[in-house]
Scaffold this active site. Structure first.
Site, mmCIF file in Angstrom:
data_model
loop_
_atom_site.group_PDB
_atom_site.id
_atom_site.type_symbol
_atom_site.label_atom_id
_atom_site.label_comp_id
_atom_site.label_asym_id
_atom_site.label_seq_id
_atom_site.Cartn_x
_atom_site.Cartn_y
_atom_site.Cartn_z
ATOM 1 C CG ASP A 114 45.516 40.596 32.043
ATOM 2 O OD1 ASP A 114 44.886 40.989 33.060
ATOM 3 O OD2 ASP A 114 45.218 39.550 31.448
ATOM 4 C CB SER A 115 44.379 46.123 31.645
ATOM 5 O OG SER A 115 43.733 45.350 30.648
#
Length: 79
Positions: free
Chosen positions: A38-39
């Site tokens: 994920d980010s």
């Protein structure tokens, strides 16, 4: 530093950070699409790359690093 040792270190960092077996980390693997990062994972990976290789990766360059191969190429160019 040779590109193969950069590649080995990048793969080791990605493997450790994302809890993925090293043999499952390929140069063409996308951090988000293939490795399910994920980010936040991507930010942590970039920070690890900066620490390990003694480089700075500006925010505007984060978007350019989409795959493991992109990271190896970017780091190799910065050293």
């Amino acid at each position: 530093m040779s590109s193969s040792s950069v590649e080995d270190k990048v793969i080791a960092i990605v493997s450790e950070q994302l809890s993925i077996a090293k043999e499952d980390v390929k140069l063409e693997s996308s951090f988000i699409d293939d490795l399910k990062a994920d980010s936040l994972d991507v930010v942590e990976l970039v920070m690890e790359f900066e620490d390990e290789f003694g480089i700075q990766i500006p925010d505007e360059d984060y978007e350019k690093i989409k795959t493991v191969g992109d990271a190896v190429k970017y780091i190799s160019e910065k050293q």
